[in-house]
Scaffold this motif. Structure first.
Motif, short mmCIF file in Angstrom:
data_model
loop_
_atom_site.label_atom_id
_atom_site.label_comp_id
_atom_site.label_asym_id
_atom_site.label_seq_id
_atom_site.Cartn_x
_atom_site.Cartn_y
_atom_site.Cartn_z
N MET A 127 3.54 67.50 155.10
CA MET A 127 3.29 67.66 153.69
C MET A 127 4.41 67.88 152.95
O MET A 127 5.13 69.00 152.79
CB MET A 127 2.09 69.01 154.09
N GLN A 128 3.85 67.56 152.08
CA GLN A 128 4.01 67.76 150.25
C GLN A 128 3.19 68.00 149.21
O GLN A 128 2.40 67.20 149.22
CB GLN A 128 5.11 66.49 150.05
N LYS A 129 4.24 68.86 148.30
CA LYS A 129 3.16 69.02 147.31
C LYS A 129 3.98 67.78 145.92
O LYS A 129 5.31 68.11 145.35
CB LYS A 129 3.13 69.77 146.83
N LEU A 130 2.89 67.33 145.46
CA LEU A 130 3.84 65.74 144.53
C LEU A 130 2.91 65.91 143.23
O LEU A 130 1.73 65.99 143.43
CB LEU A 130 3.38 64.51 144.90
N SER A 131 3.29 66.05 142.31
CA SER A 131 3.19 66.15 141.02
C SER A 131 4.40 64.65 140.33
O SER A 131 5.74 64.09 140.23
CB SER A 131 3.19 66.98 140.02
N GLY A 132 4.05 64.14 138.69
CA GLY A 132 4.50 62.84 137.99
C GLY A 132 5.23 62.39 138.51
O GLY A 132 4.42 61.96 139.50
N GLN A 133 6.47 61.82 138.18
CA GLN A 133 6.87 60.47 139.15
C GLN A 133 6.29 60.58 140.61
O GLN A 133 6.39 59.16 140.86
CB GLN A 133 8.07 60.40 138.28
N PRO A 134 7.35 61.71 141.12
CA PRO A 134 7.07 61.37 142.71
C PRO A 134 6.13 60.80 142.93
O PRO A 134 5.26 60.70 143.73
CB PRO A 134 7.48 62.98 143.08
N ALA A 135 4.40 61.70 141.92
CA ALA A 135 2.74 61.32 142.88
C ALA A 135 3.32 60.03 142.82
O ALA A 135 2.19 59.35 143.21
CB ALA A 135 1.65 61.94 142.07
N VAL A 136 2.99 59.45 141.64
CA VAL A 136 3.05 58.19 141.27
C VAL A 136 4.10 56.96 141.53
O VAL A 136 3.50 55.68 142.79
CB VAL A 136 3.82 57.59 139.62
N ASP A 137 4.97 57.61 142.43
CA ASP A 137 5.77 56.37 143.67
C ASP A 137 5.63 56.40 145.10
O ASP A 137 5.44 55.59 145.54
CB ASP A 137 7.35 57.16 143.34
N TYR A 138 4.83 57.73 145.31
CA TYR A 138 4.09 58.42 146.51
C TYR A 138 3.06 57.07 146.47
O TYR A 138 2.70 56.19 147.27
CB TYR A 138 3.53 59.19 146.87
N THR A 177 -2.21 64.68 138.14
CA THR A 177 -1.22 65.69 138.58
C THR A 177 -0.23 66.87 138.73
O THR A 177 -0.38 68.08 139.01
CB THR A 177 -0.29 64.84 139.84
N GLU A 178 0.77 66.81 137.08
CA GLU A 178 1.17 67.45 136.69
C GLU A 178 0.32 68.86 136.22
O GLU A 178 0.15 70.02 136.18
CB GLU A 178 2.20 67.09 135.66
N ALA A 179 -1.34 68.25 135.39
CA ALA A 179 -1.75 69.51 135.00
C ALA A 179 -2.92 70.25 136.44
O ALA A 179 -2.79 71.51 135.85
CB ALA A 179 -3.21 69.03 134.41
N VAL A 180 -2.19 69.68 137.45
CA VAL A 180 -3.52 70.59 138.13
C VAL A 180 -2.11 71.60 139.35
O VAL A 180 -2.37 72.00 140.31
CB VAL A 180 -3.91 69.87 139.47
N GLY A 217 0.41 69.77 140.57
CA GLY A 217 0.67 69.08 142.44
C GLY A 217 -0.57 69.35 142.95
O GLY A 217 -1.44 69.33 143.47
N VAL A 218 -0.09 67.84 143.80
CA VAL A 218 -1.04 67.91 144.92
C VAL A 218 -0.88 68.11 146.27
O VAL A 218 0.51 67.10 146.62
CB VAL A 218 -2.04 66.56 144.17
N ASP A 219 -1.05 68.28 147.01
CA ASP A 219 -0.62 67.88 148.82
C ASP A 219 -0.91 66.27 149.72
O ASP A 219 -1.76 66.53 149.09
CB ASP A 219 -1.90 69.03 149.77
N ALA A 220 -0.15 66.38 149.80
CA ALA A 220 -0.01 64.79 150.58
C ALA A 220 1.20 64.72 151.44
O ALA A 220 2.16 65.56 151.76
CB ALA A 220 0.55 63.93 149.37
N CYS A 221 0.56 63.67 152.26
CA CYS A 221 0.88 63.83 153.43
C CYS A 221 1.93 62.61 153.77
O CYS A 221 1.86 61.00 153.57
CB CYS A 221 0.01 63.68 155.04
#
Length: 509
Positions: free
Chosen positions: A210-221, A185-188, A190-194
């Protein structure tokens, strides 16, 4: 082929695993492949069951066939994942499981999410010392990954479990850990997530929308169950499906220039544990390039038809049986054919709704002596009433001396064992059980048909009776078309297109 034309071809690729997609560019040189090869980890194929569903059969020699890929998200804290996942290091669980069915036309795909809490049968699985466990019923699905308490999990056991559950042959299994999700997710960027509602729970703080998530927040989500919707695993899977769709869209939109590709490819391969069939960068590239015609709009996600059973999840029958049947026959979720081969030999007899059923396709009448031949039908799966339905099909052929043998569960492939003197009659039974394995048993004096998971009675039949050895086939005699003409509600209510609005259909999360 120029690098620009190669990029134009690859950008059309859309499958349910971004880690595989990004490996499709092959022009970076041998050093690139060597770097990726050193990242990839494979698991021992010795743990894969020897008795498995039959392999797909192409329409013509050399034609494409369906491909089934099991994608697992591991929550192992091993190998540096503890900081992202929290908690102590220990055996991993597969809290995320998606069975990706790539149709034989390689232009459509379905990703089936299997809830972690689903109650299933876990078949025999290999232990670290080389021994094998005994099959266990009524187990949580994600516990298969913990069998043997391997630090990084037991993907072969989960693969065996999915094959037993679905009757589909799994061609490849891919495991992604926390580090992989965070890095990709960091390499791109961030990813748009609802986010369906404001969340302030378990160190997760997100605003609705809508949020743009990457790294730890993406894993948590992706991991969180609490604070979202009804706090359920079903809700989490729907968020994961929407997130994965957004990631595919993001990767396609950024293109495949080397400055974009290299960090993403590095992140993907460093996070993967794969079967030996995908154990090199070249194998991953070849696989990805075979999928270049699949568009985002031709990918569907579906959660297995489910209901709550206390604190666990039970599969809803016959809806889930219809789902597996459609995939085995390489049909879309609305029952349509993509024009490709059936997914297994057993599907050939029922590939068309208008096809004649096996019990109707009766050859010349039996002689009195042939009709009296002793035939035993054995339930080799454990599904109540299965042998009874098999016996009904045999009697419909004109055989009169048909009895039921003791249930002997755990068999994947149907077997027809026969005395050599009765081979001709065994051959006449074979069309009733497509894909069955013939076995010669000298001195048996009869024919024994042991039904495996590949055997399917006529669609619409309810198997709610008990097989009684030596007795007649009991239960309702319900007929129907081999392939359903309508889509069960358990499928439609749990499906979403990959190109759907990311905020749509997040009722449970």
């Amino acid at each position: 082929m120029s690098s620009s034309s190669r990029r134009r071809r690859i950008i059309r690729t859309a499958v349910g695993l971004a880690a595989v997609l990004v490996l499709s560019v092959a022009g970076a040189g041998a050093w690139f492949y060597h770097r990726l090869d050193s990242n990839i980890t494979t698991f021992d194929a010795g743990g894969v069951a020897t008795e498995r569903p039959p392999a797909p059969v192409p329409v013509t020699p050399g034609a494409l066939v369906p491909v089934n890929v099991l994608v697992l998200g591991s929550d192992t804290r091993d190998d540096g994942n503890a900081d992202l996942g929290g908690g102590d290091e220990g055996v991993g669980h597969s809290d995320t499981a998606i069975l990706l069915h790539i149709y034989a036309d390689h232009k459509h795909a379905v990703g089936v999410s299997i809830p972690r809490d689903t109650l299933v049968t876990i078949p025999a699985c290999r232990l670290p010392g080389g021994g094998w466990t005994s099959p266990r019923t009524n187990q949580m699905f994600n516990s298969a990954f913990t069998v043997g308490e391997f630090p990084k999990g037991n993907p072969a056991c989960t693969q065996n479990t999915v094959e037993t559950l679905t009757g589909l042959r799994i061609d490849h299994t891919i495991v992604v850990d926390f580090k992989g999700v965070a890095a990709m997710t960091e390499a791109v960027n961030g990813v748009d997530a609802c986010v369906p509602n404001d969340v302030n729970s378990h160190n997760i703080h997100l605003k609705k929308g809508m949020q743009k998530l990457s790294g730890q927040p993406a894993v948590d989500y992706l991991r969180a169950r609490y604070g979202f919707g009804d706090n359920s695993d079903i809700g989490r899977m729907k968020r994961q499906q929407a997130f994965l769709s957004s990631m595919i869209r993001k990767v396609q939109g950024q293109g495949f220039s080397l400055p974009t590709l290299l960090p993403l490819a590095d992140a993907a391969t460093r996070s993967l544990t794969v079967d030996e069939g995908l154990g090199t960068a070249m194998k991953l590239v070849d696989f990805a390039q075979s999928l270049q015609q699949i568009k985002l709009s031709d990918i569907t996600f579906v959660t297995t038809p489910w209901r709550y059973s206390g604190d666990r999840v039970a599969l809803v029958h016959p809806d889930v049986d219809t789902l597996w049947k459609l995939l085995r026959e390489d049909r879309t979720l609305d029952g349509q054919s993509t024009g490709a081969a059936p997914a297994s030999p057993s599907a050939a007899a029922s590939a068309s709704p208008s096809a004649t059923t096996a019990s109707e396709a009766s050859p010349t009448a039996l002689s009195p002596g042939e009709a009296a031949a002793p035939i035993t039908v054995v339930n080799g799966v454990g599904t109540p009433g299965l042998a009874g339905k098999g016996a009904e099909a045999v009697r419909a052929k004109g055989f009169q001396n048909v009895t039921l043998g003791p249930t002997n569960g755990g068999r994947l492939q149907t077997e027809i064992a026969y005395d050599p003197a009765l081979k001709a009659l065994a051959d006449r039974l074979a069309p009733l059980f497509p894909g069955a394995r013939p076995v010669e048993e000298a001195g048996s004096g009869g024919i024994t048909v042991t039904l495996g998971r590949d055997y399917r009675p006529t669609a619409g039949t309810v198997l709610d009776s008990v097989d009684i050895p030596g007795g007649p086939a009991a239960g309702p005699t319900t007929t129907g078309t081999p392939t359903p003409t309508g889509v069960p509600s358990g499928i439609t209510e749990n499906s979403r297109g990959a190109d759907t609005d990311p905020c749509a259909n997040l009722t449970f999360g």
